[in-house]
Design an enzyme around this catalytic site. Structure first.
Site, PDB file in Angstrom:
ATOM      1  N   ASN A  87      70.024  19.659  23.825  1.00  0.00           N
ATOM      2  CA  ASN A  87      68.552  19.655  23.780  1.00  0.00           C
ATOM      3  C   ASN A  87      68.096  20.943  23.079  1.00  0.00           C
ATOM      4  O   ASN A  87      67.874  21.967  23.740  1.00  0.00           O
ATOM      5  CB  ASN A  87      67.946  19.658  25.196  1.00  0.00           C
ATOM      6  CG  ASN A  87      67.951  18.292  25.850  1.00  0.00           C
ATOM      7  OD1 ASN A  87      68.265  17.288  25.230  1.00  0.00           O
ATOM      8  ND2 ASN A  87      67.580  18.246  27.114  1.00  0.00           N
ATOM      9  N   HIS A  90      73.411  15.970  36.293  1.00  0.00           N
ATOM     10  CA  HIS A  90      74.234  17.152  36.033  1.00  0.00           C
ATOM     11  C   HIS A  90      75.485  17.066  36.899  1.00  0.00           C
ATOM     12  O   HIS A  90      75.424  16.575  38.009  1.00  0.00           O
ATOM     13  CB  HIS A  90      73.419  18.419  36.305  1.00  0.00           C
ATOM     14  CG  HIS A  90      72.221  18.491  35.402  1.00  0.00           C
ATOM     15  ND1 HIS A  90      70.960  18.757  35.855  1.00  0.00           N
ATOM     16  CD2 HIS A  90      72.109  18.282  34.073  1.00  0.00           C
ATOM     17  CE1 HIS A  90      70.116  18.715  34.833  1.00  0.00           C
ATOM     18  NE2 HIS A  90      70.785  18.434  33.739  1.00  0.00           N
ATOM     19  N   HIS A 133      75.167  12.148  22.543  1.00  0.00           N
ATOM     20  CA  HIS A 133      75.536  13.133  23.572  1.00  0.00           C
ATOM     21  C   HIS A 133      76.071  12.475  24.826  1.00  0.00           C
ATOM     22  O   HIS A 133      76.521  13.153  25.748  1.00  0.00           O
ATOM     23  CB  HIS A 133      74.347  14.020  23.916  1.00  0.00           C
ATOM     24  CG  HIS A 133      73.349  13.383  24.849  1.00  0.00           C
ATOM     25  ND1 HIS A 133      72.879  12.108  24.692  1.00  0.00           N
ATOM     26  CD2 HIS A 133      72.737  13.878  25.961  1.00  0.00           C
ATOM     27  CE1 HIS A 133      72.011  11.841  25.659  1.00  0.00           C
ATOM     28  NE2 HIS A 133      71.913  12.888  26.442  1.00  0.00           N
ATOM     29  N   ALA A 190      76.545   8.247  26.940  1.00  0.00           N
ATOM     30  CA  ALA A 190      76.472   6.793  26.823  1.00  0.00           C
ATOM     31  C   ALA A 190      75.004   6.393  26.723  1.00  0.00           C
ATOM     32  O   ALA A 190      74.645   5.458  26.022  1.00  0.00           O
ATOM     33  CB  ALA A 190      77.119   6.144  28.032  1.00  0.00           C
ATOM     34  N   LYS A 218      78.218  15.984  41.887  1.00  0.00           N
ATOM     35  CA  LYS A 218      76.908  15.633  41.332  1.00  0.00           C
ATOM     36  C   LYS A 218      75.848  16.481  42.013  1.00  0.00           C
ATOM     37  O   LYS A 218      75.903  16.732  43.200  1.00  0.00           O
ATOM     38  CB  LYS A 218      76.602  14.167  41.642  1.00  0.00           C
ATOM     39  CG  LYS A 218      77.197  13.195  40.654  1.00  0.00           C
ATOM     40  CD  LYS A 218      76.381  13.196  39.379  1.00  0.00           C
ATOM     41  CE  LYS A 218      76.711  11.973  38.528  1.00  0.00           C
ATOM     42  NZ  LYS A 218      75.920  11.934  37.305  1.00  0.00           N
TER      43      LYS A 218
END
Ligand code: 5GP
Ligand code: MN
Ligand code: MN
EC number: 6.5.1.-
Length: 454
Positions: free
Chosen positions: A304, A182, A377, A379, A453
Site C-alpha cells: 500500500n 494480518h 499482493h 488472492a 491471526k
C-alpha cells in the site's frame, strides 16, 4: 475517463471482478495526470475509492495527483518472509507448542498495545528511520536491511506532517500485529517453480518459512483519515471535480500533496519498523524453542504505497508517482533499485493466499513494464466480511483446519469466519493470471502450518 482501464485477468479471474471494482477502476481513470491506464490486478476487489489490487501512475508535470484513498489506510501494509532453519519434522512434532509460544509473545488483536512504548522523540526517529532505526535500536541485523525494500528506510519522510493524534495512536503499538487479515504464519515450501530465482532468494524445497503480514497500525490509518479530510476540503480550490468523494486527492506539486507524501513516507517507515520489531520477537520465540532456529530474511515488501519512480512511457523516461494499493512492486531483472542478491532474477513478490490455502513467492520480470512493474499482493477477497460471518461456521472451520495440521490462533474468534479460506479467491487461479499476463513469474509455493491471526 482520461485513459483506459486495463484488467490483467484470465476468464476465470474476470468472473471474480464485480461491478463496483470495475466502476472504481473507471473512476480512477478520470483523475488528472493519470498516465497510460488505470490498472487492475487479478486479485482485485472493491476498496475505499480506489480498488484494492489497483495500480495508477500520475505525472506531476501534467497536473497529476496523489490520493490518500489511492494508497490505502493501512499505509505500507506488507509482507516479510524469513527462512527459519526449522524442518518439517520440527513443526509436525511441536506445531501446537510453536503456535502457543508465538501467540503468547506476539501482541495482536484490535487496538492492542505492545511492550515497547515510544517517547515522542523516539517515535519521530522511528518515522524517519524505519527498519534502519529498529536495527540500530537492537531489533535485528544489517543483513535484514539488505533484504528489505528501500534498504529498510524510506527517504523523504517528515514526522512534522504527521498529526499528534496519529502519533498518539501508535505510541504503544510498535511490534504489534493488529487484527483482521494480518498474520504471522509458519509455512512449508511445497514447490519450487524457478530453481535459479529460488536459489537467489535463499529458498529450497521443504524449507520452513515465517511470514509476517501487517502494516502501520493506527498511525497509517490516522494519516489516511487526516489527509482524506484535508484533500476533500481542498478539492474545490484545486478545481478538482471528482466522480466519487472517496477519490479525494491533491496535485502532487501542491503544498498539501507534498505534505501528504512526507507523512505517507513516515507511515512507510512505521510499517517497516513494525515488521522489523515483530521479526525480533519471533526470533526470540523460535530461538527459545529450537537451538538450530536461524531466521534469515527472504524479503520485505509493502503493498500500500505511492512511490516516485522513473518509467518509460512510449519511449520517453518520465518521473511518475505510482500508487499501488493492494499491489506489489515487481521490478524486473537488472533494475537499479534491486539489491545484489536479486538483481539478476528480479524482485521478490510476496503473495498471501489465506490461512488455509497456499501462498506464493514470485519474481518480477521484464514484461512487468506494462503495469509499471506491479503484480498482485494476495488472492483477494471473494466474499464480503459480512457474508463470510453469516455463512461460515467458525468453530467447525478451525477444528477442520487443525485436524489437517494447520494450527490457527486468534484473539478474535468471532471475526475469524471473515478469514476463512473460502472467503478468498483461489490463489492458484490468481497467480496463474499474473504469470500469464507477464507481470511476475512463480518462484515458490508454500502451504500454511501455523497461523497467528490478529
Ligand atoms: P490485504 O493486504 O488486502 O489486507 O490482504 C492481502 C492478502 O492476504 C489477501 O488478499 C489474502 O489473499 C491474503 N491473506 C489473508 N489472510 C491470510 C492468511 O491468514 N494467511 C495467508 N498466507 N494469506 C492471507
Ligand atoms: Mn496487506
Ligand atoms: Mn493491512
Amino acid at each position: 475517463m482520461r485513459v483506459p482501464c486495463r484488467l490483467f485477468a484470465t476468464d476465470a479471474v474476470r468472473a471474480t471482478l464485480d461491478a463496483t471494482t470495475l466502476r472504481q477502476a473507471c473512476n480512477v481513470a478520470a483523475l488528472p495526470g493519470i498516465v497510460t491506464a488505470s490498472m487492475v490486478m487479478p486479485d482485485a476487489h472493491s476498496g475505499y475509492g480506489f480498488p484494492i489490487g489497483g495500480v495508477a501512475a500520475f505525472d506531476p508535470e501534467a497536473g497529476g495527483v496523489v490520493s490518500a484513498g489511492g494508497v490505502g489506510f493501512d499505509i505500507a501494509c506488507g509482507v516479510r518472509s524469513l527462512v527459519t532453519g526449522l524442518t518439517p519434522d520440527d513443526v509436525r512434532s511441536r506445531g501446537r507448542e510453536i503456535a502457543d509460544a508465538l501467540f503468547a509473545a506476539i501482541p495482536c488483536g484490535v487496538g492492542t498495545g505492545g511492550a515497547m512504548p515510544l517517547t515522542p522523540g523516539k517515535l519521530d526517529d522511528m518515522l524517519r528511520g524505519g527498519a534502519v532505526w529498529a536495527v540500530e535500536s537492537g531489533y535485528g541485523t544489517a543483513a535484514d536491511l539488505d533484504r528489505t525494500e528501500e534498504g529498510g528506510r524510506m527517504r523523504g519522510a517528515d514526522p512534522a506532517h504527521v498529526s499528534a493524534e496519529a502519533k498518539k495512536r501508535f505510541a504503544d503499538q510498535l511490534g504489534t500485529l493488529g487484527s483482521g487479515n494480518h498474520y504471522m504464519e509458519v509455512q512449508r515450501v511445497t514447490h519450487i517453480h524457478d530453481a535459479e530465482a529460488a536459489r537467489a532468494f535463499g529458498l529450497a524445497q521443504d524449507d520452513i518459512l515465517l511470514s509476517i503480514h501487517c502494516g502501520s497500525r493506527g498511525l497509517g490509518h490516522q494519516i489516511g483519515t487526516d489527509y482524506l479530510a484535508r484533500m476533500t476540503e481542498a478539492a474545490p480550490r484545486f478545481g478538482l471535480h471528482l466522480p466519487d468523494r472517496e477519490l479525494a486527492c491533491a496535485p502532487i506539486l501542491s503544498e498539501l500533496g507534498q505534505q501528504y507524501l512526507a507523512a505517507m513516507r513516515a507511515g512507510i517507515n512505521c510499517a517497516l519498523a513494525n515488521r522489523q520489531v515483530l521479526t525480533h520477537l519471533a526470533r526470540t520465540v523460535l530461538h527459545s524453542l529450537f537451538s538450530h532456529a536461524r531466521l534469515r530474511m527472504v524479503y520485505d515488501v509493502s503493498h500500500n504505497t505511492c512511490k516516485e519512480e522513473t518509467h518509460m512511457v512510449q519511449g520517453v523516461a518520465r518521473r511518475l508517482f505510482v500508487h499501488r494499493k493492494g499491489a506489489t512492486r515487481a521490478f524486473g531483472p537488472g533494475h537499479e533499485a534491486l539489491g545484489a542478491f536479486c538483481r539478476a532474477v528480479g524482485q521478490p513478490v510476496l503473495v498471501g493466499g489465506s490461512m488455509g490455502t497456499p501462498s506464493y513467492i514470485l519474481a518480477g520480470c521484464e514484461s512487468g513494464a506494462q503495469s509499471f512493474y506491479s503484480a498482485n499482493h494476495g488472492a483477494g477477497r471473494a466474499m464480503s466480511r459480512t457474508a463470510a460471518r453469516r455463512d461460515i461456521a467458525a468453530k467447525a472451520m478451525l477444528a477442520a483446519l487443525d485436524r489437517s495440521g494447520i494450527h490457527i490462533r486468534t484473539k478474535d474468534p468471532r471475526s475469524i469466519a471473515e478469514e476463512a479460506p473460502q472467503a478468498y479467491k483461489d490463489v492458484d487461479t490468481v497467480v496463474h493470471a499474473t504469470e500469464a499476463a507477464g507481470l511476475a513469474r512463480r518462484v515458490a509455493r508454500t502451504e500454511p502450518l501455523i497461523c497467528i491471526k490478529g
